[in-house]
Design an enzyme around this catalytic site. Sequence first.
Site, PDB file in Angstrom:
ATOM      1  N   LYS A 124       1.142  -1.387   0.098  1.00 54.19           N
ATOM      2  CA  LYS A 124       0.043  -0.143  -0.209  1.00 54.19           C
ATOM      3  C   LYS A 124       0.933   1.324  -0.682  1.00 54.19           C
ATOM      4  O   LYS A 124       0.783   2.117  -1.130  1.00 54.19           O
ATOM      5  CB  LYS A 124      -0.889   0.117   1.458  1.00 54.19           C
ATOM      6  N   ARG A 156      -9.605   2.090   9.132  1.00 54.21           N
ATOM      7  CA  ARG A 156      -9.175   0.241   9.178  1.00 54.21           C
ATOM      8  C   ARG A 156     -10.446  -0.490   9.926  1.00 54.21           C
ATOM      9  O   ARG A 156     -10.124  -1.634  10.159  1.00 54.21           O
ATOM     10  CB  ARG A 156      -7.507   0.111   9.951  1.00 54.21           C
ATOM     11  N   ARG A 202      11.024  -6.583   4.866  1.00 53.18           N
ATOM     12  CA  ARG A 202      11.750  -5.448   4.772  1.00 53.18           C
ATOM     13  C   ARG A 202      12.393  -4.210   5.071  1.00 53.18           C
ATOM     14  O   ARG A 202      12.458  -4.763   6.761  1.00 53.18           O
ATOM     15  CB  ARG A 202      10.014  -4.895   5.453  1.00 53.18           C
ATOM     16  N   ARG A 242      11.449  -2.907  10.502  1.00 54.58           N
ATOM     17  CA  ARG A 242      10.599  -1.535  11.588  1.00 54.58           C
ATOM     18  C   ARG A 242      10.059  -2.830  12.723  1.00 54.58           C
ATOM     19  O   ARG A 242      10.179  -3.574  12.824  1.00 54.58           O
ATOM     20  CB  ARG A 242       9.358  -1.826  10.540  1.00 54.58           C
ATOM     21  N   ARG A 260      -0.531  -8.824  13.138  1.00 54.17           N
ATOM     22  CA  ARG A 260      -0.840  -8.330  12.772  1.00 54.17           C
ATOM     23  C   ARG A 260      -2.234  -8.463  11.451  1.00 54.17           C
ATOM     24  O   ARG A 260      -2.906  -7.867  11.252  1.00 54.17           O
ATOM     25  CB  ARG A 260       0.261  -6.707  11.957  1.00 54.17           C
TER      26      ARG A 260
HETATM   27  P1  ADP Z   1       1.133  -1.946   7.784  1.00 58.60           P
HETATM   28  O1  ADP Z   1      -0.213  -1.948   6.911  1.00 58.60           O
HETATM   29  O2  ADP Z   1       2.627  -2.935   6.781  1.00 58.60           O
HETATM   30  O3  ADP Z   1       0.848  -2.898   8.532  1.00 58.60           O
HETATM   31  P2  ADP Z   1       1.203   0.523   8.704  1.00 58.60           P
HETATM   32  O4  ADP Z   1       2.287   1.892   8.283  1.00 58.60           O
HETATM   33  O5  ADP Z   1       0.214   1.086   7.802  1.00 58.60           O
HETATM   34  O6  ADP Z   1       1.497  -0.549   7.941  1.00 58.60           O
HETATM   35  O7  ADP Z   1       0.595   0.263   9.879  1.00 58.60           O
HETATM   36  C1  ADP Z   1       1.189   0.384  10.782  1.00 58.60           C
HETATM   37  C2  ADP Z   1       0.528  -0.038  12.382  1.00 58.60           C
HETATM   38  O8  ADP Z   1       0.401   1.640  12.755  1.00 58.60           O
HETATM   39  C3  ADP Z   1      -0.231  -0.828  12.203  1.00 58.60           C
HETATM   40  O9  ADP Z   1      -0.359  -1.789  13.030  1.00 58.60           O
HETATM   41  C4  ADP Z   1      -1.791  -0.444  13.413  1.00 58.60           C
HETATM   42  O10 ADP Z   1      -0.716  -0.710  15.194  1.00 58.60           O
HETATM   43  C5  ADP Z   1      -1.093   1.484  13.666  1.00 58.60           C
HETATM   44  N1  ADP Z   1      -1.671   1.875  12.182  1.00 58.60           N
HETATM   45  C6  ADP Z   1      -1.956   2.660  11.416  1.00 58.60           C
HETATM   46  N2  ADP Z   1      -2.563   2.898  10.702  1.00 58.60           N
HETATM   47  C7  ADP Z   1      -3.967   2.831  11.528  1.00 58.60           C
HETATM   48  C8  ADP Z   1      -5.415   2.827  11.624  1.00 58.60           C
HETATM   49  N3  ADP Z   1      -5.929   3.848  10.542  1.00 58.60           N
HETATM   50  N4  ADP Z   1      -5.842   2.156  12.701  1.00 58.60           N
HETATM   51  C9  ADP Z   1      -4.784   1.988  13.582  1.00 58.60           C
HETATM   52  N5  ADP Z   1      -4.187   1.385  13.824  1.00 58.60           N
HETATM   53  C10 ADP Z   1      -3.469   1.711  12.460  1.00 58.60           C
END
Ligand code: ADP
Length: 220
Positions: A15, A90, A129, A160, A171
């Site tokens: 994404k 999400r 990654r 990360r 996740r």
């Molecule tokens: P990925 O999609 O690879 O998991 P992101 O950077 O989008 O990576 O998200 C990493 C973390 O950030 C999530 O596991 C969560 O803890 C937090 N996070 C990101 N976006 C949201 C969201 N919209 N709602 C709740 N937590 C979020």
Amino acid sequence: MGVRLIIMGPPGVGKGTQGEFLAERFGVPRLSTGDMIRAALQAGTPLGERVRVYYEAGELVPDEVVLGLIAEAFDGSEASGGFVLDGFPRTVPQADGLGELLADRSIELDAVLSLEAPEEELVDRISGRRVCGACGLVTHVRAVGANAPCPECGAALAQRSDDRAETVRNRLAVYRAQTEPLLAYYARSETGLTAVDGTGTLEAVRDRLFETLHMAEVAG
Ligand code: ADP
Ligand code: ZN
């Protein structure tokens, strides 16, 4: 006028990378709640401290926190010419909250994209990654080799903190339980849901996305 897109999909599907391609192509900002949260964690702000335990466990941070971040971005001039939302919404409450934010501002979405890839591939992509702490490059051990420095700027590459194997499994489970229901939510919505195959090279996926949007006449 810029486009207004959501790019959805499981962790590791690409994404962020593809969202950035789309944002550049249409000249709009990519609004990534994950990046906003990582920035707050790094800066050690009160918000960062509040969400650290959730982030490191691979859990979602509370809905009101991310809704606040997104509302801020919408209230600034940042998103006025369009946007690519990456990693948000999400959960169903987040999608409802976004719906209200958009309705209040008479903004309509052009497309909700769902990037798809098989689970084995997601785990492989995430566990390999690596990110550059200096220039922000996101790459993969397959591309640069194990323990290699950043090919762009020479600084050290790191994993990360939520990309460790235990956290990754959580996740993915959180995604299935809390985010996947949003696919049906948007499929039923007026905008609809556009599924795009996320396997293959970065360029192949990018071209597939551009093609899909072009057919949907978003790219105009
Ligand atoms: P990925 O999609 O690879 O998991 P992101 O950077 O989008 O990576 O998200 C990493 C973390 O950030 C999530 O596991 C969560 O803890 C937090 N996070 C990101 N976006 C949201 C969201 N919209 N709602 C709740 N937590 C979020
Ligand atoms: Zn770098």
